[in-house]
Structures are given as structure tokens and as C-alpha cells.
Design a protein around this motif. Structure first.
Motif, PDB file in Angstrom:
ATOM      1  N   GLY A  12      57.773  -8.730 179.762  1.00 40.36           N
ATOM      2  CA  GLY A  12      59.255  -8.775 180.150  1.00 40.36           C
ATOM      3  C   GLY A  12      59.472  -9.615 181.514  1.00 40.36           C
ATOM      4  N   GLY A  13      58.481 -10.009 182.066  1.00 40.08           N
ATOM      5  CA  GLY A  13      58.653 -11.014 183.070  1.00 40.08           C
ATOM      6  C   GLY A  13      58.681 -10.462 184.654  1.00 40.08           C
ATOM      7  N   ALA A  14      58.729  -9.109 184.694  1.00 39.55           N
ATOM      8  CA  ALA A  14      58.571  -8.304 186.009  1.00 39.55           C
ATOM      9  C   ALA A  14      57.139  -8.409 186.482  1.00 39.55           C
ATOM     10  CB  ALA A  14      58.944  -6.985 185.742  1.00 39.55           C
ATOM     11  N   ARG A  15      57.034  -7.972 187.669  1.00 36.59           N
ATOM     12  CA  ARG A  15      55.634  -7.984 188.369  1.00 36.59           C
ATOM     13  C   ARG A  15      55.357  -6.991 189.023  1.00 36.59           C
ATOM     14  NH1 ARG A  15      54.643 -10.757 184.563  1.00 36.59           N
ATOM     15  NH2 ARG A  15      54.169 -12.768 184.447  1.00 36.59           N
ATOM     16  N   ARG A  16      56.302  -6.165 189.598  1.00 39.91           N
ATOM     17  CA  ARG A  16      56.075  -4.822 190.282  1.00 39.91           C
ATOM     18  C   ARG A  16      56.808  -3.602 190.037  1.00 39.91           C
ATOM     19  NH1 ARG A  16      52.006  -5.271 193.271  1.00 39.91           N
ATOM     20  NH2 ARG A  16      52.771  -3.747 194.868  1.00 39.91           N
ATOM     21  N   ILE A  17      55.853  -2.407 190.113  1.00 39.36           N
ATOM     22  CA  ILE A  17      56.566  -1.175 189.897  1.00 39.36           C
ATOM     23  C   ILE A  17      57.212  -0.632 190.762  1.00 39.36           C
ATOM     24  CG2 ILE A  17      55.973   1.033 189.018  1.00 39.36           C
ATOM     25  CD1 ILE A  17      53.457  -0.090 187.842  1.00 39.36           C
ATOM     26  N   VAL A  18      58.707  -0.285 190.796  1.00 35.87           N
ATOM     27  CA  VAL A  18      59.167   0.327 191.847  1.00 35.87           C
ATOM     28  C   VAL A  18      59.163   1.823 191.970  1.00 35.87           C
ATOM     29  CG1 VAL A  18      61.498   0.538 192.761  1.00 35.87           C
ATOM     30  CG2 VAL A  18      60.999  -1.870 191.723  1.00 35.87           C
ATOM     31  N   GLU A  19      59.189   2.371 190.741  1.00 37.96           N
ATOM     32  CA  GLU A  19      58.879   3.876 190.509  1.00 37.96           C
ATOM     33  C   GLU A  19      58.575   4.150 189.237  1.00 37.96           C
ATOM     34  OE1 GLU A  19      62.443   5.949 191.585  1.00 37.96           O
ATOM     35  OE2 GLU A  19      63.760   4.687 190.399  1.00 37.96           O
ATOM     36  N   MET A  20      57.839   5.100 189.033  1.00 41.97           N
ATOM     37  CA  MET A  20      57.468   5.364 187.469  1.00 41.97           C
ATOM     38  C   MET A  20      57.506   7.040 187.220  1.00 41.97           C
ATOM     39  SD  MET A  20      53.567   4.688 185.958  1.00 41.97           S
ATOM     40  CE  MET A  20      53.385   3.568 184.541  1.00 41.97           C
ATOM     41  N   ALA A  55      55.849   7.208 179.543  1.00 41.06           N
ATOM     42  CA  ALA A  55      56.004   6.721 180.657  1.00 41.06           C
ATOM     43  C   ALA A  55      57.079   5.774 180.817  1.00 41.06           C
ATOM     44  CB  ALA A  55      54.425   6.102 181.057  1.00 41.06           C
ATOM     45  N   ALA A  56      57.747   5.591 181.873  1.00 35.68           N
ATOM     46  CA  ALA A  56      58.910   4.762 182.049  1.00 35.68           C
ATOM     47  C   ALA A  56      58.615   4.326 183.648  1.00 35.68           C
ATOM     48  CB  ALA A  56      60.166   5.392 182.289  1.00 35.68           C
ATOM     49  N   ILE A  57      58.886   3.042 183.504  1.00 41.63           N
ATOM     50  CA  ILE A  57      58.666   2.128 185.074  1.00 41.63           C
ATOM     51  C   ILE A  57      60.051   1.360 185.133  1.00 41.63           C
ATOM     52  CG2 ILE A  57      57.822   0.014 185.886  1.00 41.63           C
ATOM     53  CD1 ILE A  57      55.198   0.651 184.255  1.00 41.63           C
ATOM     54  N   ARG A  58      60.665   1.543 186.341  1.00 40.39           N
ATOM     55  CA  ARG A  58      61.509   0.917 187.062  1.00 40.39           C
ATOM     56  C   ARG A  58      60.891  -0.271 187.820  1.00 40.39           C
ATOM     57  NH1 ARG A  58      66.270   2.322 187.161  1.00 40.39           N
ATOM     58  NH2 ARG A  58      65.991   4.280 187.535  1.00 40.39           N
ATOM     59  N   ALA A  59      61.212  -1.629 187.441  1.00 45.49           N
ATOM     60  CA  ALA A  59      60.444  -2.577 187.751  1.00 45.49           C
ATOM     61  C   ALA A  59      61.368  -3.176 188.906  1.00 45.49           C
ATOM     62  CB  ALA A  59      60.090  -3.679 186.741  1.00 45.49           C
ATOM     63  N   ASP A  60      60.461  -4.448 189.312  1.00 44.99           N
ATOM     64  CA  ASP A  60      61.389  -5.144 190.533  1.00 44.99           C
ATOM     65  C   ASP A  60      62.516  -5.941 189.904  1.00 44.99           C
ATOM     66  OD1 ASP A  60      59.779  -6.895 188.891  1.00 44.99           O
ATOM     67  OD2 ASP A  60      58.770  -7.703 190.792  1.00 44.99           O
ATOM     68  N   GLU A  85      47.561  -1.669 190.662  1.00 41.43           N
ATOM     69  CA  GLU A  85      47.428  -3.226 190.692  1.00 41.43           C
ATOM     70  C   GLU A  85      48.744  -3.689 190.775  1.00 41.43           C
ATOM     71  OE1 GLU A  85      45.024  -5.562 189.871  1.00 41.43           O
ATOM     72  OE2 GLU A  85      43.576  -3.842 190.157  1.00 41.43           O
ATOM     73  N   PHE A  86      49.790  -2.817 190.297  1.00 42.43           N
ATOM     74  CA  PHE A  86      51.363  -3.671 190.220  1.00 42.43           C
ATOM     75  C   PHE A  86      52.245  -2.592 191.097  1.00 42.43           C
ATOM     76  CE2 PHE A  86      48.910  -4.337 186.427  1.00 42.43           C
ATOM     77  CZ  PHE A  86      49.143  -5.798 186.198  1.00 42.43           C
ATOM     78  N   ALA A  87      51.677  -1.789 191.897  1.00 42.67           N
ATOM     79  CA  ALA A  87      52.460  -0.939 192.712  1.00 42.67           C
ATOM     80  C   ALA A  87      52.135  -0.946 194.273  1.00 42.67           C
ATOM     81  CB  ALA A  87      52.316   0.458 192.155  1.00 42.67           C
ATOM     82  N   SER A  88      53.089  -0.413 195.071  1.00 43.00           N
ATOM     83  CA  SER A  88      52.738  -0.477 196.756  1.00 43.00           C
ATOM     84  C   SER A  88      52.078   0.805 196.807  1.00 43.00           C
ATOM     85  CB  SER A  88      53.773  -0.803 197.270  1.00 43.00           C
ATOM     86  OG  SER A  88      54.748   0.335 197.274  1.00 43.00           O
ATOM     87  N   LYS A  89      51.633   1.022 197.980  1.00 38.01           N
ATOM     88  CA  LYS A  89      50.974   2.468 198.184  1.00 38.01           C
ATOM     89  C   LYS A  89      52.206   3.661 198.480  1.00 38.01           C
ATOM     90  CE  LYS A  89      47.200   0.733 200.723  1.00 38.01           C
ATOM     91  NZ  LYS A  89      46.079   1.059 200.228  1.00 38.01           N
ATOM     92  N   ASP A  90      53.346   3.086 198.289  1.00 41.88           N
ATOM     93  CA  ASP A  90      54.514   3.977 198.693  1.00 41.88           C
ATOM     94  C   ASP A  90      55.560   4.148 197.413  1.00 41.88           C
ATOM     95  OD1 ASP A  90      54.247   4.116 201.485  1.00 41.88           O
ATOM     96  OD2 ASP A  90      55.408   2.354 201.926  1.00 41.88           O
ATOM     97  N   THR A 141      50.696   1.061 178.594  1.00 48.79           N
ATOM     98  CA  THR A 141      51.636   0.570 177.464  1.00 48.79           C
ATOM     99  C   THR A 141      52.919  -0.063 178.383  1.00 48.79           C
ATOM    100  OG1 THR A 141      50.592   1.934 175.996  1.00 48.79           O
ATOM    101  CG2 THR A 141      52.579   0.811 175.491  1.00 48.79           C
ATOM    102  N   ALA A 142      53.261   0.759 179.245  1.00 48.81           N
ATOM    103  CA  ALA A 142      54.333   0.432 179.791  1.00 48.81           C
ATOM    104  C   ALA A 142      54.349  -0.707 180.930  1.00 48.81           C
ATOM    105  CB  ALA A 142      55.103   1.867 180.641  1.00 48.81           C
ATOM    106  N   ILE A 143      53.217  -0.585 181.432  1.00 50.25           N
ATOM    107  CA  ILE A 143      52.967  -1.885 182.220  1.00 50.25           C
ATOM    108  C   ILE A 143      52.850  -3.101 181.424  1.00 50.25           C
ATOM    109  CG2 ILE A 143      50.981  -2.943 183.667  1.00 50.25           C
ATOM    110  CD1 ILE A 143      50.383  -0.213 184.600  1.00 50.25           C
ATOM    111  N   SER A 144      52.409  -3.143 180.321  1.00 51.29           N
ATOM    112  CA  SER A 144      52.087  -4.225 179.314  1.00 51.29           C
ATOM    113  C   SER A 144      53.478  -4.938 179.132  1.00 51.29           C
ATOM    114  CB  SER A 144      51.496  -3.972 178.146  1.00 51.29           C
ATOM    115  OG  SER A 144      50.106  -3.827 178.513  1.00 51.29           O
ATOM    116  N   LEU A 145      54.365  -4.005 178.642  1.00 51.93           N
ATOM    117  CA  LEU A 145      55.811  -4.302 178.511  1.00 51.93           C
ATOM    118  C   LEU A 145      56.391  -4.781 179.490  1.00 51.93           C
ATOM    119  CD1 LEU A 145      57.074  -1.447 176.205  1.00 51.93           C
ATOM    120  CD2 LEU A 145      56.615  -3.911 175.600  1.00 51.93           C
ATOM    121  N   MET A 146      56.327  -4.460 180.641  1.00 50.69           N
ATOM    122  CA  MET A 146      56.860  -4.735 181.944  1.00 50.69           C
ATOM    123  C   MET A 146      56.549  -6.254 182.468  1.00 50.69           C
ATOM    124  SD  MET A 146      56.160  -3.490 186.092  1.00 50.69           S
ATOM    125  CE  MET A 146      54.836  -4.495 186.225  1.00 50.69           C
ATOM    126  N   ILE A 147      55.076  -6.620 182.156  1.00 49.72           N
ATOM    127  CA  ILE A 147      54.383  -7.826 182.524  1.00 49.72           C
ATOM    128  C   ILE A 147      54.909  -8.712 181.299  1.00 49.72           C
ATOM    129  CG2 ILE A 147      52.429  -9.294 182.440  1.00 49.72           C
ATOM    130  CD1 ILE A 147      52.711  -7.541 184.807  1.00 49.72           C
TER     131      ILE A 147
END
Length: 130
Positions: free
Chosen positions: A64-72, A27-32, A94-99, A56-62
Motif C-alpha cells: 500500500g506504500g506505507a513503511r512504518r508500523i505506528v501501532e498494531m 492482525a491490524a496495523i495503523r501505519a505511518d 523491522e517496520f516498528a520502533s521500540k516504542d 500478511t498485514a505487513i505485506s499489505l502495508m508495504i
């Protein structure tokens, strides 16, 4: 979606520890913060105590200091598409918007794009708790 998010998920998949299911997932997340955070599934003989790739990716994002998922993006080695499981859908929400766009990938690229709302309609939200 940028091709780099797909590539990051595919590259993360090689780090999976999946001796029981034999299904590596990445999995890969582009964060805020515009950085990409990756994860792979890490299985444990004490099922279901392992980790899916998405948290696992969410944990690394948090961390790393980011708080929101932009896309995954999510990819699995032996499956044509690997949508997140129910527990992961709630964790992602929990970390994403509906969009927020969730890209389901195969070995060549993105095969299906869904929004978080499509992936988890009527999700449990903390606002419900009052």
C-alpha cells in the motif's frame, strides 16, 4: 488505541484459512500513512509454509506504500491472548520502533498493551551487520 484497530483485527480474523490448527488469527496495523492494513493467518498443509496474520498485514502495508508500523492489534478466536510468535516479532520489529504499541486482544477488546521493546528485547537489528 482507537477501537477501530481492534475491530479491524477482529474483522480480518474471519478471513483466516486455518484448517489445520483451527485457530483463526487476525492482525491490524495503523501505519505511518494513517491507514489501517489487516491480515489473517493462512495455513498450508506444507507446514510451516503458511503465513501468520502479522506478516500478511505487513505485506499489505508495504504494497500500500506505507513503511512504518505506528501501532498494531492482534486477536485469536480461541485464545485469551495471542502474542506474535518469535518470527513475527522479528518481522514486526523491522517496520516498528521500540516504542510501537502492540495490543493483544480478546473478543471484547484490548487486554494487554506492550511496546515492541517489551515484546522483543534486544532484537536483531540491521545496524549490527555493519
Amino acid at each position: 488505541m482507537s477501537h477501530d484497530l481492534f475491530e479491524a483485527a477482529r474483522d480480518a480474523m474471519v478471513h483466516a484459512h486455518a484448517p489445520y490448527s483451527k485457530f483463526p488469527v487476525g492482525a491490524a496495523i495503523r501505519a505511518d500513512d494513517d491507514k489501517i492494513y489487516t491480515g489473517a493467518n493462512i495455513e498450508n498443509i506444507s507446514f510451516p509454509q503458511g503465513w501468520c496474520a502479522e506478516p500478511t498485514a505487513i505485506s499489505l502495508m508495504i504494497m500500500g506504500g506505507a513503511r512504518r508500523i505506528v501501532e498494531m492489534a492482534v486477536i485469536a478466536e480461541k485464545m485469551p491472548l495471542c502474542p506474535p510468535c518469535g518470527g513475527c516479532r522479528q518481522k514486526i520489529s523491522e517496520f516498528a520502533s521500540k516504542d510501537t504499541k502492540i495490543y493483544l486482544c480478546d473478543e471484547v477488546g484490548v487486554k494487554k498493551t506492550m511496546t515492541m521493546e517489551e515484546l522483543l528485547p534486544a532484537s536483531f537489528e540491521t545496524e549490527v551487520l555493519g
